[in-house]
Design a protein around this motif. Sequence first.
Motif, PDB file in Angstrom:
ATOM      1  N   VAL A 225      57.004 -13.993 -16.542  1.00  0.00           N
ATOM      2  CA  VAL A 225      57.319 -14.579 -17.842  1.00  0.00           C
ATOM      3  C   VAL A 225      58.817 -14.487 -18.141  1.00  0.00           C
ATOM      4  N   GLN A 226      59.495 -13.465 -17.627  1.00  0.00           N
ATOM      5  CA  GLN A 226      60.948 -13.376 -17.790  1.00  0.00           C
ATOM      6  C   GLN A 226      61.627 -14.550 -17.094  1.00  0.00           C
ATOM      7  N   LEU A 227      61.144 -14.907 -15.918  1.00  0.00           N
ATOM      8  CA  LEU A 227      61.704 -16.045 -15.188  1.00  0.00           C
ATOM      9  C   LEU A 227      61.407 -17.362 -15.907  1.00  0.00           C
ATOM     10  N   ALA A 263      73.434 -15.279 -16.405  1.00  0.00           N
ATOM     11  CA  ALA A 263      73.709 -14.701 -15.081  1.00  0.00           C
ATOM     12  C   ALA A 263      73.396 -13.204 -15.080  1.00  0.00           C
ATOM     13  N   LYS A 264      73.751 -12.522 -16.175  1.00  0.00           N
ATOM     14  CA  LYS A 264      73.453 -11.091 -16.284  1.00  0.00           C
ATOM     15  C   LYS A 264      71.942 -10.854 -16.355  1.00  0.00           C
ATOM     16  N   LYS A 265      71.250 -11.721 -17.101  1.00  0.00           N
ATOM     17  CA  LYS A 265      69.792 -11.593 -17.205  1.00  0.00           C
ATOM     18  C   LYS A 265      69.144 -11.836 -15.844  1.00  0.00           C
ATOM     19  N   HIS A 266      69.633 -12.834 -15.137  1.00  0.00           N
ATOM     20  CA  HIS A 266      69.109 -13.138 -13.806  1.00  0.00           C
ATOM     21  C   HIS A 266      69.324 -11.947 -12.874  1.00  0.00           C
ATOM     22  N   LEU A 267      70.502 -11.336 -12.960  1.00  0.00           N
ATOM     23  CA  LEU A 267      70.802 -10.171 -12.125  1.00  0.00           C
ATOM     24  C   LEU A 267      69.882  -8.998 -12.470  1.00  0.00           C
ATOM     25  N   ARG A 268      69.601  -8.806 -13.772  1.00  0.00           N
ATOM     26  CA  ARG A 268      68.692  -7.730 -14.176  1.00  0.00           C
ATOM     27  C   ARG A 268      67.302  -7.941 -13.602  1.00  0.00           C
ATOM     28  N   VAL A 273      63.096  -6.508  -9.701  1.00  0.00           N
ATOM     29  CA  VAL A 273      62.188  -6.821  -8.590  1.00  0.00           C
ATOM     30  C   VAL A 273      62.506  -5.944  -7.386  1.00  0.00           C
ATOM     31  N   ARG A 274      63.789  -5.748  -7.130  1.00  0.00           N
ATOM     32  CA  ARG A 274      64.191  -4.904  -6.006  1.00  0.00           C
ATOM     33  C   ARG A 274      63.705  -3.463  -6.192  1.00  0.00           C
ATOM     34  N   GLU A 275      63.808  -2.968  -7.416  1.00  0.00           N
ATOM     35  CA  GLU A 275      63.391  -1.593  -7.703  1.00  0.00           C
ATOM     36  C   GLU A 275      61.879  -1.422  -7.547  1.00  0.00           C
ATOM     37  N   ILE A 276      61.116  -2.354  -8.109  1.00  0.00           N
ATOM     38  CA  ILE A 276      59.662  -2.248  -7.995  1.00  0.00           C
ATOM     39  C   ILE A 276      59.232  -2.412  -6.537  1.00  0.00           C
ATOM     40  N   ASN A 277      59.950  -3.252  -5.792  1.00  0.00           N
ATOM     41  CA  ASN A 277      59.620  -3.447  -4.381  1.00  0.00           C
ATOM     42  C   ASN A 277      59.932  -2.190  -3.567  1.00  0.00           C
ATOM     43  N   ASN A 278      61.079  -1.568  -3.839  1.00  0.00           N
ATOM     44  CA  ASN A 278      61.435  -0.338  -3.126  1.00  0.00           C
ATOM     45  C   ASN A 278      60.427   0.775  -3.403  1.00  0.00           C
ATOM     46  N   ALA A 279      59.882   0.770  -4.621  1.00  0.00           N
ATOM     47  CA  ALA A 279      58.914   1.812  -4.991  1.00  0.00           C
ATOM     48  C   ALA A 279      57.569   1.602  -4.309  1.00  0.00           C
ATOM     49  N   ILE A 280      57.160   0.357  -4.150  1.00  0.00           N
ATOM     50  CA  ILE A 280      55.775   0.072  -3.763  1.00  0.00           C
ATOM     51  C   ILE A 280      55.627  -0.484  -2.346  1.00  0.00           C
ATOM     52  N   LYS A 281      56.735  -0.843  -1.676  1.00  0.00           N
ATOM     53  CA  LYS A 281      56.617  -1.569  -0.401  1.00  0.00           C
ATOM     54  C   LYS A 281      55.934  -0.762   0.695  1.00  0.00           C
ATOM     55  N   LEU A 282      56.140   0.555   0.726  1.00  0.00           N
ATOM     56  CA  LEU A 282      55.483   1.369   1.753  1.00  0.00           C
ATOM     57  C   LEU A 282      53.979   1.410   1.523  1.00  0.00           C
ATOM     58  N   VAL A 357      81.734 -25.428 -16.291  1.00  0.00           N
ATOM     59  CA  VAL A 357      80.350 -25.022 -16.553  1.00  0.00           C
ATOM     60  C   VAL A 357      79.465 -25.351 -15.351  1.00  0.00           C
ATOM     61  N   LEU A 358      79.672 -26.524 -14.776  1.00  0.00           N
ATOM     62  CA  LEU A 358      78.880 -26.933 -13.612  1.00  0.00           C
ATOM     63  C   LEU A 358      79.086 -25.990 -12.427  1.00  0.00           C
ATOM     64  N   LYS A 359      80.325 -25.516 -12.249  1.00  0.00           N
ATOM     65  CA  LYS A 359      80.616 -24.602 -11.150  1.00  0.00           C
ATOM     66  C   LYS A 359      79.860 -23.282 -11.333  1.00  0.00           C
ATOM     67  N   MET A 360      79.823 -22.804 -12.574  1.00  0.00           N
ATOM     68  CA  MET A 360      79.107 -21.552 -12.857  1.00  0.00           C
ATOM     69  C   MET A 360      77.604 -21.735 -12.661  1.00  0.00           C
ATOM     70  N   LEU A 361      77.092 -22.886 -13.082  1.00  0.00           N
ATOM     71  CA  LEU A 361      75.669 -23.174 -12.889  1.00  0.00           C
ATOM     72  C   LEU A 361      75.325 -23.299 -11.415  1.00  0.00           C
ATOM     73  N   GLN A 362      76.265 -23.831 -10.667  1.00  0.00           N
ATOM     74  CA  GLN A 362      76.042 -23.995  -9.227  1.00  0.00           C
ATOM     75  C   GLN A 362      75.868 -22.644  -8.542  1.00  0.00           C
ATOM     76  N   ILE A 363      76.620 -21.645  -8.994  1.00  0.00           N
ATOM     77  CA  ILE A 363      76.513 -20.308  -8.411  1.00  0.00           C
ATOM     78  C   ILE A 363      75.115 -19.731  -8.659  1.00  0.00           C
ATOM     79  N   ILE A 364      74.625 -19.903  -9.900  1.00  0.00           N
ATOM     80  CA  ILE A 364      73.274 -19.424 -10.231  1.00  0.00           C
ATOM     81  C   ILE A 364      72.231 -20.187  -9.420  1.00  0.00           C
TER      82      ILE A 364
END
Length: 404
Positions: A225-227, A263-268, A273-282, A357-364
């Motif tokens: 839902v965040q996405l 961009a900050k929200k996307h990074l969060r 996701v990385r944190e939950i994956n590191n916790a549960i992947k094993l 603005v388009l350049k910044m959007l392109q990075i995302i």
Amino acid sequence: MKTVRIPNQEYPKNYHMKFVRKTMLLLGIWPIKTGDIREILYELYFWITFVYYIIFNVSGFAIAILTWSNNYLATASSMGIVIEYVSNAYKVIIFKSKRIKSLLAEIEQEETKIFESNDPEFINMYTKNAAYNRKIVLFYTIMGTTGISLYFITPLVSNVLTPLEVNNITGIQNHHFVVFTWFPFDPNRYYWAAYLIQFLGCLIGYSYIVHCGAFYISILSFISVQLKIMQHIFINFQKYADEFKRNDLSEDQLQCILIKRLAKKHLRIIVFVREINNAIKLFTLMNFVISSFQLSLVVYQIFKLLPLQRIAVFSYFMTLSTQLFLTYQAAHIISIESENIATSIFKGNWDTYSPKVLKMLQIICVRAQRPLVLTIGPMADVKVTSLFQIFKALYSYICIIMRV
């Protein structure tokens, strides 16, 4: 569709996790911080039940070893439960870890921001997703509760309908039990004591399987839902940029401010996701490897047990299979929604934005081309296609076991 915003105070804390929070509190897993004797008693309650659960698993493993060569049905019954119970013991330890506690705190913070945003569309999207998730976990909980109830009722009914013979040596009536486990005393002589021990062990085991599974599915649903909220902002980018309007800023500057926030929200979300994956992947890797064999033992019981007992075992099989499907599907949806970030950018009025603005959007957009995934250790991604491999291997194991 017209949406009406409900006052913020009507939403309790942990709105998205409302249902699973109650069940995890009952298990002693949900983190609490009272700073007094209640917190100590709460932790003590968890460790007492958890240690009992481990001892119960050891007794099941013991009977599996003792009956390995002369009673394959007892071995299959014991191992079919012990394998799942032991793997879920590891999952419980993961969910008690500091990493998961910090992720739950982050969920609460993000939820508060949504309700304090005064945006009816955000709130409507979030509450609808929470309501849908609640229905899913409630359905799964009812399925699991029905299954364990059948396990508890079946031996009692079988003792009446299909009583076993009397032991010629001891003269004691043999009984049906919930599962095959080893006891340091004669379970037939002290039947109700043995039944109570099995009842408590299986009840804790069921709770760990079902409620921890529902808890994990709810976390994955929150990521989705965040996405979706991010996609909504990109599609209506101009509208949300205008909300930052200030006399000393141009339209281009306003859009740049919004992009930086996104961009900050996307990074969060990526870090989450990385944190939950590191916790549960094993655990995911271990579960992926053992699920096919463990489920094949359950299927073997379905073929070999009496008709009444088959119903309970089949419900156990369906509970485990449903959890696998819901988990892998939820992880798959995260992957799809993360890729849809790029699509949502193109759905907006991108052709009216300035080159900056388009350049910044392109990075995302470029970052969104790499989907967010949960992994099965180093092997593969958690997707529905991976689930097919489990059931293909399940079929192979069943063919081998039935020939023995």
